[in-house]
Design a protein around this motif. Structure first.
Motif, PDB file in Angstrom:
ATOM      1  N   PHE A  48       0.783  -1.142  -0.105  1.00  0.00           N
ATOM      2  CA  PHE A  48      -0.045  -0.032   0.070  1.00  0.00           C
ATOM      3  C   PHE A  48       0.849   1.220   0.037  1.00  0.00           C
ATOM      4  N   SER A  49       0.181   2.306  -0.683  1.00  0.00           N
ATOM      5  CA  SER A  49       0.976   3.634  -0.489  1.00  0.00           C
ATOM      6  C   SER A  49       0.730   4.249   0.891  1.00  0.00           C
ATOM      7  N   ARG A  50      -0.328   4.055   1.486  1.00  0.00           N
ATOM      8  CA  ARG A  50      -0.369   4.653   2.759  1.00  0.00           C
ATOM      9  C   ARG A  50      -0.800   3.562   3.924  1.00  0.00           C
ATOM     10  N   ALA A  51      -0.577   3.979   5.069  1.00  0.00           N
ATOM     11  CA  ALA A  51      -0.674   3.080   6.339  1.00  0.00           C
ATOM     12  C   ALA A  51      -2.168   3.103   6.531  1.00  0.00           C
ATOM     13  N   GLN A  52      -2.975   4.090   6.326  1.00  0.00           N
ATOM     14  CA  GLN A  52      -4.411   4.250   6.409  1.00  0.00           C
ATOM     15  C   GLN A  52      -4.948   3.141   5.381  1.00  0.00           C
ATOM     16  N   ASP A  53      -4.486   3.135   4.258  1.00  0.00           N
ATOM     17  CA  ASP A  53      -5.099   2.087   3.155  1.00  0.00           C
ATOM     18  C   ASP A  53      -4.823   0.628   3.892  1.00  0.00           C
ATOM     19  N   ARG A  54      -3.662   0.376   4.294  1.00  0.00           N
ATOM     20  CA  ARG A  54      -3.425  -0.907   4.567  1.00  0.00           C
ATOM     21  C   ARG A  54      -4.310  -1.210   5.807  1.00  0.00           C
ATOM     22  N   MET A  55      -4.634  -0.490   6.785  1.00  0.00           N
ATOM     23  CA  MET A  55      -5.229  -0.774   7.979  1.00  0.00           C
ATOM     24  C   MET A  55      -6.766  -0.937   7.499  1.00  0.00           C
ATOM     25  N   SER A  56      -7.199   0.079   6.711  1.00  0.00           N
ATOM     26  CA  SER A  56      -8.685  -0.169   6.038  1.00  0.00           C
ATOM     27  C   SER A  56      -8.760  -1.644   5.544  1.00  0.00           C
TER      28      SER A  56
END
Length: 199
Positions: A48-56
């Motif tokens: 993922f490009s962002r930690a938020q995307d990974r977590m989601s």
């Protein structure tokens, strides 16, 4: 609930520039060889490009089995910006590569257990197939010849179509064709109706 469409994998950035590989699949899924289930696992930040995307993504899908079925009856999942048939991904997961054809030995497209999948040539795959839905005679390799008003039986052996003969009834043609199965590597269920259609 069950997935009604293939899950888009949520990959962005660096993941989009990498080739799909065995390593990436093992970072996305757990495969149960006995049941054939492919299940999402917690994926690393590198996908993922962002930690938020990974977590989601991980909160939504981790632990969920792939259940979406395409119009041809195969399980499918979105990985790496593309929809893939699960049985092909399993082959890469297990062997590191995808062959041209992956055959379900027992004919059940949803049975992705490892002992039910094999690499196959087009010829091997067709020798393990059910009767076509477009078939009008009721028998694989048998058709009505309007010119001669009789039933013709054909079979493919070593990639070449062999005309077996002309017959009065479709069952006579089918019996002549079936006598050539043995020794030519046709499965016992070749040309049978699918269980759901036989009812």
């Amino acid at each position: 609930g069950e997935q009604s469409r293939p899950v888009a994998d949520g990959s962005k950035g660096i993941m989009g520039r990498k080739e799909l590989s065995q390593k990436i699949l093992k970072e996305c899924f757990h495969y149960n060889e006995d049941s054939g289930d492919l299940t999402w696992i917690e994926r690393p930040l590198s996908h993922f490009s962002r930690a938020q995307d990974r977590m989601s993504f991980n909160n939504k899908y981790t632990g969920k089995k792939i259940k979406c079925v395409d119009t041809s009856g195969y399980l499918v999942v979105g990985v790496h910006y593309k929809i893939h048939r699960v049985h092909r991904l399993i082959f890469m997961y297990m062997n590191g590569e995808i062959p041209n054809l992956v055959d379900h030995i027992n004919g059940d497209k949803l049975d992705n257990s490892w002992n039910n999948l094999r690499s196959a040539t087009k010829s091997e795959n067709s020798k393990n197939s059910f009767i076509s839905r477009a078939n009008t005679s009721g028998y694989t390799g048998v058709y009505f010849c309007n010119t001669n008003k009789n039933w013709v039986a054909q079979i493919s052996i070593n990639g070449k179509t062999k005309n077996i003969g002309r017959f009065t009834t479709p069952s006579e043609a089918a019996n002549a064709r079936a006598s050539l199965y043995e020794g030519n590597e046709y499965s016992k269920r070749h040309g049978e109706e699918r269980a759901s259609e036989a009812l």
